[in-house]
Design a protein around this motif. Structure first.
Motif, PDB file in Angstrom:
ATOM      1  N   SER A  96       0.823  -1.211   0.000  1.00 54.26           N
ATOM      2  CA  SER A  96       0.000   0.000   0.000  1.00 54.26           C
ATOM      3  C   SER A  96       0.853   1.255   0.000  1.00 54.26           C
ATOM      4  O   SER A  96       0.563   2.231  -0.716  1.00 54.26           O
ATOM      5  N   ILE A  97       1.911   1.262   0.800  1.00 57.49           N
ATOM      6  CA  ILE A  97       2.825   2.419   0.830  1.00 57.49           C
ATOM      7  C   ILE A  97       3.472   2.624  -0.532  1.00 57.49           C
ATOM      8  O   ILE A  97       3.649   3.768  -1.002  1.00 57.49           O
ATOM      9  N   THR A  98       3.828   1.539  -1.193  1.00 56.40           N
ATOM     10  CA  THR A  98       4.426   1.634  -2.524  1.00 56.40           C
ATOM     11  C   THR A  98       3.463   2.288  -3.511  1.00 56.40           C
ATOM     12  O   THR A  98       3.856   3.130  -4.334  1.00 56.40           O
ATOM     13  N   ILE A  99       2.187   1.929  -3.415  1.00 58.22           N
ATOM     14  CA  ILE A  99       1.165   2.515  -4.305  1.00 58.22           C
ATOM     15  C   ILE A  99       1.027   4.008  -4.018  1.00 58.22           C
ATOM     16  O   ILE A  99       0.949   4.837  -4.941  1.00 58.22           O
ATOM     17  N   VAL A 100       0.989   4.374  -2.729  1.00 55.19           N
ATOM     18  CA  VAL A 100       0.837   5.788  -2.348  1.00 55.19           C
ATOM     19  C   VAL A 100       2.014   6.608  -2.855  1.00 55.19           C
ATOM     20  O   VAL A 100       1.854   7.706  -3.418  1.00 55.19           O
ATOM     21  N   LEU A 101       3.220   6.087  -2.678  1.00 54.95           N
ATOM     22  CA  LEU A 101       4.414   6.816  -3.109  1.00 54.95           C
ATOM     23  C   LEU A 101       4.536   6.870  -4.626  1.00 54.95           C
ATOM     24  O   LEU A 101       5.236   7.733  -5.173  1.00 54.95           O
ATOM     25  N   ALA A 102       3.859   5.975  -5.315  1.00 52.82           N
ATOM     26  CA  ALA A 102       3.939   5.970  -6.777  1.00 52.82           C
ATOM     27  C   ALA A 102       3.120   7.087  -7.411  1.00 52.82           C
ATOM     28  O   ALA A 102       3.382   7.482  -8.568  1.00 52.82           O
ATOM     29  N   ILE A 103       2.129   7.644  -6.677  1.00 52.85           N
ATOM     30  CA  ILE A 103       1.268   8.691  -7.241  1.00 52.85           C
ATOM     31  C   ILE A 103       2.058   9.959  -7.586  1.00 52.85           C
ATOM     32  O   ILE A 103       2.006  10.435  -8.734  1.00 52.85           O
ATOM     33  N   PRO A 104       2.808  10.560  -6.640  1.00 49.44           N
ATOM     34  CA  PRO A 104       3.592  11.765  -6.999  1.00 49.44           C
ATOM     35  C   PRO A 104       4.596  11.492  -8.106  1.00 49.44           C
ATOM     36  O   PRO A 104       4.825  12.334  -8.980  1.00 49.44           O
ATOM     37  N   THR A 112      -2.736  11.751  -3.901  1.00 49.07           N
ATOM     38  CA  THR A 112      -2.139  10.895  -2.861  1.00 49.07           C
ATOM     39  C   THR A 112      -3.088  10.718  -1.690  1.00 49.07           C
ATOM     40  O   THR A 112      -3.279   9.600  -1.188  1.00 49.07           O
ATOM     41  N   LEU A 113      -3.712  11.839  -1.268  1.00 48.07           N
ATOM     42  CA  LEU A 113      -4.668  11.747  -0.169  1.00 48.07           C
ATOM     43  C   LEU A 113      -5.883  10.897  -0.551  1.00 48.07           C
ATOM     44  O   LEU A 113      -6.402  10.132   0.270  1.00 48.07           O
ATOM     45  N   GLY A 114      -6.314  11.034  -1.789  1.00 52.23           N
ATOM     46  CA  GLY A 114      -7.457  10.246  -2.240  1.00 52.23           C
ATOM     47  C   GLY A 114      -7.159   8.759  -2.247  1.00 52.23           C
ATOM     48  O   GLY A 114      -7.972   7.941  -1.782  1.00 52.23           O
ATOM     49  N   VAL A 115      -5.989   8.400  -2.778  1.00 54.14           N
ATOM     50  CA  VAL A 115      -5.603   6.989  -2.816  1.00 54.14           C
ATOM     51  C   VAL A 115      -5.394   6.449  -1.397  1.00 54.14           C
ATOM     52  O   VAL A 115      -5.786   5.313  -1.080  1.00 54.14           O
ATOM     53  N   THR A 116      -4.783   7.274  -0.527  1.00 51.41           N
ATOM     54  CA  THR A 116      -4.578   6.856   0.874  1.00 51.41           C
ATOM     55  C   THR A 116      -5.914   6.595   1.564  1.00 51.41           C
ATOM     56  O   THR A 116      -6.071   5.611   2.290  1.00 51.41           O
ATOM     57  N   TRP A 117      -6.886   7.499   1.337  1.00 50.18           N
ATOM     58  CA  TRP A 117      -8.218   7.315   1.937  1.00 50.18           C
ATOM     59  C   TRP A 117      -8.874   6.037   1.441  1.00 50.18           C
ATOM     60  O   TRP A 117      -9.471   5.305   2.216  1.00 50.18           O
ATOM     61  N   TRP A 118      -8.734   5.786   0.152  1.00 48.04           N
ATOM     62  CA  TRP A 118      -9.346   4.586  -0.427  1.00 48.04           C
ATOM     63  C   TRP A 118      -8.699   3.313   0.133  1.00 48.04           C
ATOM     64  O   TRP A 118      -9.392   2.350   0.475  1.00 48.04           O
ATOM     65  N   LEU A 119      -7.356   3.311   0.246  1.00 46.68           N
ATOM     66  CA  LEU A 119      -6.657   2.142   0.805  1.00 46.68           C
ATOM     67  C   LEU A 119      -7.004   1.939   2.277  1.00 46.68           C
ATOM     68  O   LEU A 119      -7.136   0.809   2.749  1.00 46.68           O
ATOM     69  N   LYS A 120      -7.149   3.054   2.992  1.00 46.65           N
ATOM     70  CA  LYS A 120      -7.532   2.972   4.393  1.00 46.65           C
ATOM     71  C   LYS A 120      -8.924   2.377   4.543  1.00 46.65           C
ATOM     72  O   LYS A 120      -9.187   1.557   5.427  1.00 46.65           O
ATOM     73  N   LYS A 121      -9.810   2.766   3.654  1.00 43.18           N
ATOM     74  CA  LYS A 121     -11.188   2.272   3.680  1.00 43.18           C
ATOM     75  C   LYS A 121     -11.211   0.762   3.404  1.00 43.18           C
ATOM     76  O   LYS A 121     -12.063   0.046   3.932  1.00 43.18           O
TER      77      LYS A 121
END
Length: 316
Positions: free
Chosen positions: A261-269, A302-311
Motif C-alpha cells: 500500500s505504501i508503494t502505491i501511495v508513493l507511486a502517485i507523486p 495521494t490523499l485520495g488513494v490513501t483514503w481509499w486504501l484505508k477504507k
C-alpha cells in the motif's frame, strides 16, 4: 574415572576406598579401556555389562547372568546439555550392576545429578552394602529429577512465550523447539523406565523386602506422574507452536500488505511528475503557478488513494 565407596558400619558415613572390598559401591564415570578391564577382572564380571551401560544409544532394560548371579539394570536419566546459547534437557543411560552379593557398580558416560547426590550423601538411609535398596533409591530419585526438570522446562517455555509475544525473534522460537525436543526425549525414556520398574516388581529380579516394595511402588507412581506431566506439557507446547506459527504468518502477511500500500501511495507523486516531465505540450506549462498546481494535484491524488486504501483496510 573409577571411584570406590564403602559405608562405615560404625559411623554410617560414606568412605572412599582404594581396593575392591566386598560390600563396596564402584562408580565408573566415562572409564578408559584399562579401567574397564581392571574392574571386570577384579570383581569377575563380563566387560559387556559395563560396555552396554556406556553405550549412549542403549535403551532401558534388565539383563541377567544365571551362572554367576550378576544382574544389569539400564535406565535413562535426565541431563542438561549446553547448545549454543540454549540449554537442552535430554537423557542418557545409567547402568547399575549387582555383582552377586559382593559389589554394586554404576556406570555412566557423563556426570549426572543422581549419582552426585549419592556421593554427597544427600540420600536418606543409603548404605553401599544394601544393593537392592540402592537400586530402588536410584529409581525413585531419578523419577523425582524428571519431575523437577519438567517443571523447569515448563517455566522456560512460559518465559519464551511471553518474550515471543513482543519480539517474535528466532531465539524464542528455538527455545520452544528445544523444549519440544526435550519433552520427546523425556516421554520416551520415562516409558522405558516404567517397563524396567514393572518388570522388577513383577519378576522379582532382585530380593525385595516390605520397605523396598514401598519404595519401588512410590518410584512407579512418581514415574507415571512424570509421564502424564510430560504428555500434558508436550500437547500444550505443540498447540502453542502451531498458534505462534499462524500468528507469525499472519503478521508477515500484514507487513507485506502495508508495504504494498505504501508503494502505491508513493507511486502517485512519481507518476504525476513523470507525466509533466515529458517533452510535449502539457496543461499549465505556461502558467507561472504550474509547479504549485502540479504539487497540489499530487497531494490531492495521494490523499485520495490513501483514503481509499484505508477504507479497504490496506493500511492497518
Amino acid at each position: 574415572m573409577v571411584k570406590i565407596y564403602n559405608t562405615n558400619l560404625e559411623s554410617g558415613k560414606l568412605e572412599k576406598k582404594e581396593n575392591f572390598e566386598k560390600g563396596s559401591w564402584i562408580n565408573l564415570l566415562n572409564p578408559t579401556e584399562d579401567e574397564i578391564k581392571k574392574v571386570c577382572e577384579s570383581v569377575n564380571i563380563k566387560e559387556d555389562f559395563i560396555r552396554d551401560a556406556l553405550d549412549f544409544e542403549e535403551k532401558a532394560r534388565i539383563d541377567t547372568e544365571d551362572d554367576d548371579d550378576t544382574i544389569l539394570f539400564v535406565i535413562d536419566v535426565p541431563i542438561i546439555e549446553k547448545n549454543d546459547e540454549n540449554y537442552i534437557y535430554t537423557t542418557m543411560p545409567l547402568g547399575m550392576i549387582v555383582v552377586r552379593d559382593d559389589y554394586f557398580i554404576t556406570a555412566s558416560l557423563r556426570k549426572n545429578q543422581i549419582i552426585e547426590d549419592f556421593e554427597k550423601q544427600k540420600v536418606k538411609d543409603f548404605q553401599t552394602f544394601k544393593k537392592s535398596r540402592m537400586i530402588l533409591q536410584i529409581l525413585y530419585l531419578n523419577a523425582s529429577y524428571y519431575l523437577k526438570y519438567l517443571k523447569q522446562i515448563n517455566k522456560e517455555t512460559e518465559l519464551a512465550e511471553k518474550r515471543l509475544k513482543d519480539s517474535m525473534k528466532n531465539k524464542e522460537l528455538l527455545t520452544l523447539l528445544n523444549s519440544s525436543k526435550s519433552l520427546v526425549y523425556f516421554t520416551t525414556s520415562l516409558k522405558s523406565n516404567e517397563i524396567v520398574m514393572e518388570k522388577t516388581i513383577r519378576g522379582k529380579t532382585i530380593k525385595l523386602y516390605d520397605d523396598d516394595e514401598d519404595i519401588l511402588e512410590d518410584s512407579i507412581t512418581e514415574n507415571r506422574q512424570a509421564i502424564e506431566m510430560a504428555n500434558t506439557y508436550r500437547s500444550i507446547l505443540s498447540e502453542s507452536m502451531d498458534a505462534y506459527s499462524s500468528i507469525i504468518s499472519n503478521n508477515l502477511n500484514g507487513v507485506m500488505k502495508f508495504l504494498t500500500s505504501i508503494t502505491i501511495v508513493l507511486a502517485i507523486p512519481t507518476m504525476v511528475s513523470s507525466f509533466w516531465g515529458m517533452n510535449v505540450g502539457l496543461p499549465f506549462e505556461n502558467n507561472r503557478f504550474g509547479f504549485l498546481i502540479m504539487v497540489l494535484i499530487s497531494i490531492l491524488l495521494t490523499l485520495g488513494v490513501t483514503w481509499w486504501l484505508k477504507k479497504k483496510d490496506m493500511l492497518d
